[in-house]
Design a protein around this motif. Structure first.
Motif, short mmCIF file in Angstrom:
data_model
loop_
_atom_site.label_atom_id
_atom_site.label_comp_id
_atom_site.label_asym_id
_atom_site.label_seq_id
_atom_site.Cartn_x
_atom_site.Cartn_y
_atom_site.Cartn_z
N LEU A 168 0.86 -1.17 0.00
CA LEU A 168 0.00 0.00 0.00
C LEU A 168 0.90 1.23 0.00
N ASP A 169 0.61 2.21 -0.85
CA ASP A 169 1.47 3.38 -0.98
C ASP A 169 0.67 4.67 -1.03
N ASP A 170 -0.44 4.70 -0.31
CA ASP A 170 -1.28 5.90 -0.26
C ASP A 170 -1.63 6.16 1.20
N ALA A 171 -1.06 7.22 1.75
CA ALA A 171 -1.24 7.52 3.18
C ALA A 171 -2.71 7.78 3.53
N VAL A 172 -3.44 8.38 2.62
CA VAL A 172 -4.85 8.68 2.89
C VAL A 172 -5.67 7.40 2.96
N ILE A 173 -5.47 6.51 1.99
CA ILE A 173 -6.18 5.23 2.03
C ILE A 173 -5.75 4.43 3.26
N HIS A 174 -4.48 4.50 3.60
CA HIS A 174 -3.98 3.84 4.81
C HIS A 174 -4.77 4.32 6.03
N GLU A 175 -4.95 5.61 6.14
CA GLU A 175 -5.70 6.18 7.27
C GLU A 175 -7.17 5.78 7.22
N ILE A 176 -7.76 5.78 6.02
CA ILE A 176 -9.15 5.35 5.88
C ILE A 176 -9.31 3.91 6.35
N LEU A 177 -8.38 3.04 5.96
CA LEU A 177 -8.46 1.65 6.39
C LEU A 177 -8.40 1.53 7.91
N HIS A 178 -7.56 2.36 8.54
CA HIS A 178 -7.54 2.38 10.01
C HIS A 178 -8.88 2.81 10.56
N ASN A 179 -9.48 3.81 9.92
CA ASN A 179 -10.77 4.32 10.41
C ASN A 179 -11.91 3.34 10.25
N ILE A 180 -11.78 2.36 9.36
CA ILE A 180 -12.83 1.35 9.24
C ILE A 180 -12.49 0.10 10.07
N GLY A 181 -11.41 0.16 10.82
CA GLY A 181 -11.10 -0.92 11.75
C GLY A 181 -9.97 -1.84 11.33
N ALA A 182 -9.30 -1.55 10.21
CA ALA A 182 -8.20 -2.40 9.77
C ALA A 182 -7.00 -2.21 10.70
N GLU A 183 -6.37 -3.33 11.03
CA GLU A 183 -5.19 -3.28 11.89
C GLU A 183 -4.00 -3.84 11.13
N HIS A 184 -2.81 -3.56 11.63
CA HIS A 184 -1.59 -4.11 11.05
C HIS A 184 -1.38 -5.51 11.59
N GLY A 185 -0.61 -6.30 10.84
CA GLY A 185 -0.33 -7.68 11.25
C GLY A 185 0.61 -7.75 12.41
#
Length: 111
Positions: free
Chosen positions: A94-111
């Protein structure tokens, strides 16, 4: 009744400023990418497992390698991901900081 509000302070003027202050087309493209379930699953996998290959993405999502490759091409074209050849395989991140943040906001976590 009081004096009429100036246009600058009116709800319509504030609404116009809200629209002008945002790159509507860029956000629309991003939300379009996220709206597709196949691409969203791939982005979630890339978020949790940076450096994942097409074969591994296909296995994780239950889709064909061809379907995953097509989705990755779209994401790469929109500069959301980065692909890098390592040996005989290509890994994706993943190389888009905004999408990265959106994914965090929908509950995605890192491995």
């Amino acid at each position: 009744m009081g004096e009429p509000q100036s246009l600058q302070g009116s709800p319509a003027e504030r609404g116009r400023h809200a629209i002008q202050d945002v790159d509507i087309h860029a956000w629309s493209r991003r939300f379009g990418l996220l709206a597709d379930p196949n691409r969203l699953e791939i982005l979630l996998c890339l978020h949790r497992s940076p450096g994942i290959s097409v074969r591994e993405l296909a296995e994780a999502t239950g889709r064909s390698e061809n379907a995953v490759s097509q989705a990755l091409r779209i994401l790469r074209h929109e500069n959301c991901i980065m692909s890098e050849r390592i040996g005989r395989s290509v890994v994706n991140r993943l190389d888009d900081a905004v999408i990265h943040e959106i994914l965090h906001n929908i509950g995605a976590e890192h491995g």
